[in-house]
Design a protein around this motif. Structure first.
Motif, PDB file in Angstrom:
ATOM      1  N   ARG A  88      -0.714  -3.128  -4.442  1.00  0.00           N
ATOM      2  CA  ARG A  88      -0.669  -1.711  -4.802  1.00  0.00           C
ATOM      3  C   ARG A  88      -2.070  -1.209  -5.157  1.00  0.00           C
ATOM      4  O   ARG A  88      -2.761  -1.832  -5.962  1.00  0.00           O
ATOM      5  CB  ARG A  88       0.247  -1.478  -6.000  1.00  0.00           C
ATOM      6  N   SER A  89      -2.461  -0.082  -4.600  1.00  0.00           N
ATOM      7  CA  SER A  89      -3.711   0.562  -4.994  1.00  0.00           C
ATOM      8  C   SER A  89      -3.458   1.695  -5.981  1.00  0.00           C
ATOM      9  O   SER A  89      -4.379   2.277  -6.540  1.00  0.00           O
ATOM     10  CB  SER A  89      -4.433   1.112  -3.760  1.00  0.00           C
ATOM     11  N   LEU A  96      -6.026   2.350  -8.866  1.00  0.00           N
ATOM     12  CA  LEU A  96      -6.616   1.063  -9.231  1.00  0.00           C
ATOM     13  C   LEU A  96      -7.892   0.842  -8.426  1.00  0.00           C
ATOM     14  O   LEU A  96      -7.963   1.178  -7.238  1.00  0.00           O
ATOM     15  CB  LEU A  96      -5.625  -0.074  -8.949  1.00  0.00           C
ATOM     16  N   ASP A  97      -8.928   0.280  -9.094  1.00  0.00           N
ATOM     17  CA  ASP A  97     -10.186   0.006  -8.390  1.00  0.00           C
ATOM     18  C   ASP A  97      -9.983  -1.018  -7.275  1.00  0.00           C
ATOM     19  O   ASP A  97     -10.563  -0.914  -6.188  1.00  0.00           O
ATOM     20  CB  ASP A  97     -11.250  -0.487  -9.380  1.00  0.00           C
ATOM     21  N   THR A  98      -9.147  -2.004  -7.559  1.00  0.00           N
ATOM     22  CA  THR A  98      -8.807  -3.001  -6.541  1.00  0.00           C
ATOM     23  C   THR A  98      -7.294  -3.170  -6.539  1.00  0.00           C
ATOM     24  O   THR A  98      -6.652  -3.065  -7.591  1.00  0.00           O
ATOM     25  CB  THR A  98      -9.467  -4.365  -6.838  1.00  0.00           C
ATOM     26  N   PRO A  99      -6.712  -3.442  -5.381  1.00  0.00           N
ATOM     27  CA  PRO A  99      -5.250  -3.604  -5.330  1.00  0.00           C
ATOM     28  C   PRO A  99      -4.777  -4.733  -6.242  1.00  0.00           C
ATOM     29  O   PRO A  99      -5.475  -5.726  -6.436  1.00  0.00           O
ATOM     30  CB  PRO A  99      -4.984  -3.931  -3.856  1.00  0.00           C
ATOM     31  N   ASP A 115       0.841  -1.193   0.000  1.00  0.00           N
ATOM     32  CA  ASP A 115       0.000   0.000   0.000  1.00  0.00           C
ATOM     33  C   ASP A 115       0.880   1.247   0.000  1.00  0.00           C
ATOM     34  O   ASP A 115       1.532   1.549   1.011  1.00  0.00           O
ATOM     35  CB  ASP A 115      -0.900  -0.017   1.242  1.00  0.00           C
ATOM     36  N   PRO A 116       0.922   2.018  -1.096  1.00  0.00           N
ATOM     37  CA  PRO A 116       1.805   3.192  -1.138  1.00  0.00           C
ATOM     38  C   PRO A 116       1.374   4.291  -0.177  1.00  0.00           C
ATOM     39  O   PRO A 116       2.214   5.048   0.313  1.00  0.00           O
ATOM     40  CB  PRO A 116       1.706   3.650  -2.595  1.00  0.00           C
TER      41      PRO A 116
END
Length: 846
Positions: free
Chosen positions: A507-508, A499-502, A457-458
């Motif tokens: 990554r999102s 992104l809609d989903t990771p 998760d950034p």
């Protein structure tokens, strides 16, 4: 890697420490035994630090200069090897990284040591990596706790407080909780915060090793005698070598020249110096000045010198042949010279913004160079009282004890613009501890891009970076706001996307562009340069030089060179405006627009703005059109001529480093399909020019790029024969002849006479030969066609070349020119094309 790796490593050389016994006691005993066998009996503080390291603790090594921190660092790498962990050594400058790389190769074997500097990478998968602090920071940002970093030795850790670069020393502490840290410096100050912080982050205990006793104790004193008397006393009492510290390069050189009247060395010592110097090549200008100084027993050392000159001074000092070295405070960044006495000429300096007193850290960093273990039993640090203070004391002494006479003494004041200081300042600095290190965290586009490229998760990673740094809360809030602004710009520019989903790595947010590993480290605008080169016309006569201008625009500005160019341009502009009768006020207004040359400025500025829209991170860096290499090439000047033309003798080291950077960037950045024959000629010429002035700047880089013999060090300072690179030598010959064409076109007979008077071509001879050309032709061309290979005819012989440089006349008759001979042996001797003009005139008479 496992045991097989360790067995392979230890079988390489029986003289290396054996790490096959991984328990702490055995590791310590093995390393201590190896060190003792090499003549390095461990000091108590070294033992303490190494015991903590092999036990798995972090260590903050805050011990004086010369107390053996390098040996502790070697022990740390040794412990990491035994535990199959990758260890990193970081330093603030590439030269120190390179020096440590070669040292560690000698200790651990070249197959076990790698280096990353941005310019070159060597054996990057090795278990020991030497790199700049920025390289490790980039790895930490890109990979975080997933990074294969088991131990980090951060040398010169006081750079943590540097305003522009301190972030690189802080980021690894935040982002590498899995690593064991060894932080080293002689001037750290209070480190309580780092001790607690490291323990909290890494889960390891943190030991502070602070040795109050130097292996070689220092004696401090304050000199109230004039400087030349102080030096004579130090020399007569065997306190040499003396390093005389100045805070400008000009002051260091002036002092050295003033000392020529002092009998520093005996006749026998001067003979030994001459023998040690041997056939070392001194070039014109500063080189000749330095040759006179060192033969007298006096050295000069500062960052503006050519590397080969600094190495010469260091080598002669290490041999005990130089009694006095006049230099700048760059001494505090790791010069390896056995200095017995450090003599400060002042306690204030101009830091680029204002004149201020030295900080305690700066004072102790420089003072700590006095007295070296194995050379001295005591070191001396002396501060020279200001001249006005000495004169005031003399006047008071002359007045004696008579109160009336003493009241009548007119006390001199410090020079205007300086800061007053005296013995109380000296005593305060001696007693003071170095100031606590202050955080210099920064947020940049490259930081965000590296974190976004990391798996996971950034947002969480960036939140950790922004809230766990060492800044206070107001500063953290400023950094958070900047990070948000940068992220929005990256999103708007399409460089990143939500992104809609990771994705499968959590990554999102993801990058929509590929980033080379060192995009923020080597030349961050290299991708922009590639895009700008595509805008150029390969058929243009100026294409090669235009590519060069694109490359120069992404290099750091050599400020001294650009200032000298602007000064000369304004001088020429004033002369022209005076001849045109322009009034003073108007001249001053017009001068505001006169600057250093900026080829392709409009094209580059426009291209940069367009490129930035799709690549917002380049906003961290500014494109800077300039002409240094191009200027030298277009003027057809040698390095010595160029330095003399702009009065840059005190900065020739900076000029050469810029030329070397330009050469490396041309080699690394310009794709093969964009290289025309003329551009390849230009690149070869530039590389050979740098190599002939100081081969170390290119040869070491080439060895690192092709590391078959990366551990070999070239001891011979003389570069290879200039004629061996025929392509580059042809360009040198062409430039030497074109220099004469250009001067002839400007009717500068005196300058031509300076070049060729020894061969019978003085100013009058040149004027007599060329004036008839102007009776036949209106002008003499000096454009791209005039200097092209088509107008240069060369007949190559074994010992000399016969050459003909044809003039580019406006009618295109090509019926005039210069004939000359090129002496190949003499060219090899001086490292430049040695030309002897034989005739100037219509070609049929040549």
């Amino acid at each position: 890697m496992g045991y097989a790796f360790r067995a392979r490593w230890t079988s390489h050389d029986a003289d290396r420490p054996d790490p096959r016994r991984p328990d702490p006691d055995s590791l310590f005993d093995a390393f201590a035994g190896w060190a003792d066998g090499r003549g390095f009996a461990l000091y108590p503080h070294q033992e303490e630090a190494l015991i903590e390291i092999v036990s798995g603790a972090n260590v903050i090594l805050n011990t004086p200069t010369g107390s053996g921190k390098s040996l502790v660092a070697a022990g740390a790498h040794f412990a990491a090897l035994a535990d199959d962990r990758v260890s990193f050594y970081t330093a603030p400058i590439k030269a120190l990284v390179s020096e440590k790389f070669f040292d560690l190769c000698q200790t651990f074997g070249a197959e076990n040591v790698g280096m990353l500097t941005g310019d070159a990478s060597v054996n990057e998968d090795a278990p020991i990596i030497c790199c700049t602090a920025e390289i490790l920071a980039n790895i930490a940002l890109r990979d975080g706790e997933r990074a294969d970093v088991g131990l980090v030795v951060m040398d010169e850790f006081h750079f943590y407080a540097e305003p522009d670069r301190g972030w690189a020393w802080q980021v690894p502490l935040i982002e590498l909780p899995q690593a064991q840290f060894v932080l080293m410096s002689a001037t750290l100050g209070d480190v309580t915060r780092f001790e607690d912080d490291l323990t909290r982050r890494t889960g390891r205990s943190t030991a502070v090793v602070k040795s109050a006793e130097r292996p070689v104790p220092l004696m401090f004193s304050y000199a109230m005698t004039p400087l030349h008397e102080t030096l004579e006393e130090l020399l007569s009492t065997k306190q040499a070598p003396v390093y005389v510290v100045h805070f400008t390069q000009a002051a260091a050189l002036e002092r050295a020249q003033a000392l020529m009247s002092v009998n520093v060395a005996t006749r026998a010592e001067k003979d030994m110096i001459a023998e040690a110097i041997g056939n070392f090549r001194f070039t014109a200008g500063f080189g000749r000045t330095l040759s006179r100084l060192v033969r007298h027993g006096i050295g000069v050392h500062h960052a503006g010198m050519l590397p080969k000159y600094r190495r010469l001074v260091e080598t002669l000092a290490q041999a005990g042949l130089l009694k006095v070295i006049c230099g700048t405070d760059t001494l505090g960044v790791g010069i390896n010279v056995p200095i017995r006495t450090v003599l400060f000429t002042g306690l204030s300096k101009y830091d680029g913004v204002r004149t201020r007193l030295l900080k305690a850290r700066e004072f102790h960093q420089i003072a700590g160079r006095a007295g070296r273990a194995g050379f001295d039993t005591i070191g001396t640090v002396m501060v020279q009282a200001p001249e006005h203070v000495i004169e005031n004391e003399k006047a008071l002494a002359k007045a004696g004890d008579d109160p009336k006479k003493r009241r009548k003494v007119v006390r001199k004041k410090p020079p205007e613009g300086s800061i007053g200081w005296g013995q109380p300042t000296f005593e305060r600095l001696v007693a003071a501890e170095p100031e606590p290190l202050t955080s210099s965290f920064q947020v940049s586009h490259s930081m965000l891009l590296n974190v976004i490229a990391r798996p996971g998760d950034p947002f969480a990673a960036m939140r950790h970076l922004l809230t766990e740094n060492h800044e206070d809360r107001p500063a953290q809030r400023r950094h958070i706001r900047r990070a948000i602004a940068i992220y929005r710009a990256l999103l708007a520019g399409g460089v990143v996307e939500r992104l809609d989903t990771p994705d499968e790595e959590g990554r999102s947010v993801r990058l929509t562009v590929d980033l080379q590993f060192d995009f923020a480290l080597n030349q961050p605008l290299s991708p922009f340069a590639l895009a700008a080169i595509e805008l150029l016309d390969t058929e243009s006569p100026s294409y090669a030089l235009d590519v060069l201008s694109v490359i120069e625009s992404i290099l750091d500005d050599p400020r001294q060179v650009l200032s000298a160019q602007q000064f000369k341009a304004r001088g020429e502009a004033v002369a022209a405006m005076k001849s045109e009768g322009i009034e003073y006020e108007a001249r001053m207004e017009l001068l505001e627009d006169v600057t250093h040359p900026k080829p392709l400025a409009e094209l580059l500025d426009t291209a940069y703005e367009m490129y930035r829209r799709g690549h917002p991170w380049v906003a961290d860096y500014a494109v800077s059109p300039k002409s240094v290499v191009r200027d030298m090439y277009e003027r057809a000047m040698t390095f010595v001529e160029y330095v003399g033309f702009y009065g840059l003798s005190r900065s020739e080291g900076l000029v050469l480093r810029y030329l070397a950077d330009a050469y490396k960037t041309l080699r690394q950045t310009v794709p093969e399909d964009a290289k025309t024959e003329e551009l390849v000629d230009l690149i070869e010429w530039l590389g050979e020019l740098v190599r002939q002035v100081d081969s170390s700047l290119i040869d070491e880089w080439e060895r690192l790029r092709n590391p078959a013999d990366e551990v070999e060090k070239i001891l011979d300072e003389r570069p290879p024969a200039v004629t061996r690179n025929l392509r580059a030598f042809r360009v040198l010959v062409r430039n030497a002849l074109f220099r004469r064409v250009e001067l002839a076109a400007l009717r500068r007979w005196d300058d031509l006479g300076e070049l060729d008077a020894a061969d019978g071509w003085d100013a009058d001879a040149w004027a007599d030969a060329v004036e008839p050309y102007f009776d036949e032709h209106e002008s003499l061309g000096i454009g791209p066609d005039a200097r092209g290979p088509a107008l240069l005819l060369i007949e190559q012989g074994r010992e000399r070349w016969t050459v003909r440089q044809i003039f580019d006349d406006p009618e295109g008759d090509h019926d005039w020119g210069i004939s000359a001979e090129v002496d190949l042996a003499a060219s090899d001797e001086v490292g430049a094309a040695v030309i002897r003009v034989t005739d100037v005139g219509p070609l049929q008479t040549v």
